[in-house]
Design a protein around this motif. Structure first.
Motif, PDB file in Angstrom:
ATOM      1  N   ILE A  77      -2.799   7.001  -7.744  1.00 61.34           N
ATOM      2  CA  ILE A  77      -1.837   6.786  -6.660  1.00 61.34           C
ATOM      3  C   ILE A  77      -1.696   8.047  -5.800  1.00 61.34           C
ATOM      4  N   ARG A 132      -7.271  -1.373  -2.638  1.00 63.35           N
ATOM      5  CA  ARG A 132      -6.982  -2.156  -3.842  1.00 63.35           C
ATOM      6  C   ARG A 132      -5.519  -2.528  -3.913  1.00 63.35           C
ATOM      7  N   ARG A 133      -5.279  -3.693  -4.436  1.00 66.67           N
ATOM      8  CA  ARG A 133      -3.891  -4.123  -4.629  1.00 66.67           C
ATOM      9  C   ARG A 133      -3.297  -3.490  -5.871  1.00 66.67           C
ATOM     10  N   ASN A 134      -4.083  -3.453  -6.931  1.00 64.67           N
ATOM     11  CA  ASN A 134      -3.622  -2.862  -8.186  1.00 64.67           C
ATOM     12  C   ASN A 134      -4.353  -1.543  -8.399  1.00 64.67           C
ATOM     13  N   ARG A 135      -3.601  -0.455  -8.326  1.00 63.60           N
ATOM     14  CA  ARG A 135      -4.187   0.870  -8.475  1.00 63.60           C
ATOM     15  C   ARG A 135      -3.782   1.447  -9.820  1.00 63.60           C
ATOM     16  N   PRO A 136      -4.733   2.104 -10.484  1.00 63.19           N
ATOM     17  CA  PRO A 136      -4.353   2.823 -11.703  1.00 63.19           C
ATOM     18  C   PRO A 136      -3.328   3.908 -11.352  1.00 63.19           C
ATOM     19  N   PRO A 137      -2.325   4.117 -12.191  1.00 64.91           N
ATOM     20  CA  PRO A 137      -1.273   5.098 -11.885  1.00 64.91           C
ATOM     21  C   PRO A 137      -1.806   6.502 -11.596  1.00 64.91           C
TER      22      PRO A 137
END
Length: 132
Positions: free
Chosen positions: A23, A15-20
């Motif tokens: 990580i 994924r490009r945008n990961r939930p914090p």
């Protein structure tokens, strides 16, 4: 110790945008790759590649995964997976055949499992599952 990396972690890493809060799992995957501790099952390879929409991305990811040979799964692994499935079902716990195969292989080889799938936590009271 080697670690079976579940589909959920591979998908998260792509994924490009990961939930914090997720990580740390991607960092754990990176460390496992660097240390040569990643174990891949053919069923996980298939699940990850089945979610790729574009042929170019499929080819790129397929080629990347060539760095991780599939672990040879035995009859004993499949039989234990069925036993785990039945044990959990008798106790009202549902899971996929692939999840129970992951559990049986991890148990038989003394590996842990890196996943974000909460089903594995539900299995723990009934079958021997070691999460990373």
């Amino acid at each position: 110790m080697k670690v079976i990396v579940d589909t959920s972690i591979w998908a998260l890493s792509l994924r490009r945008n990961r939930p914090p809060d997720e990580i740390s799992q991607v960092k754990a995957l990176q460390e496992l790759i660097t240390d040569g501790r990643v174990v891949l099952l053919g069923a996980i390879r298939q699940e990850v590649l089945s979610g790729v929409r574009h042929p170019e991305q499929f080819t790129q990811l397929r080629d990347y995964f060539h760095a991780f040979p599939d672990l040879d799964i035995t009859t004993a692994d499949y039989e234990l997976a069925a036993d785990f499935f039945n044990t959990c079902r008798r106790n009202g716990i549902q899971g996929s055949n692939t999840d129970f195969l992951i559990c049986s292989v991890a148990h038989n080889w003394q590996y842990s499992i890196l996943t974000t799938d909460k089903d594995f936590e539900n299995f723990q009271p009934y079958i021997p599952v070691t999460l990373y």
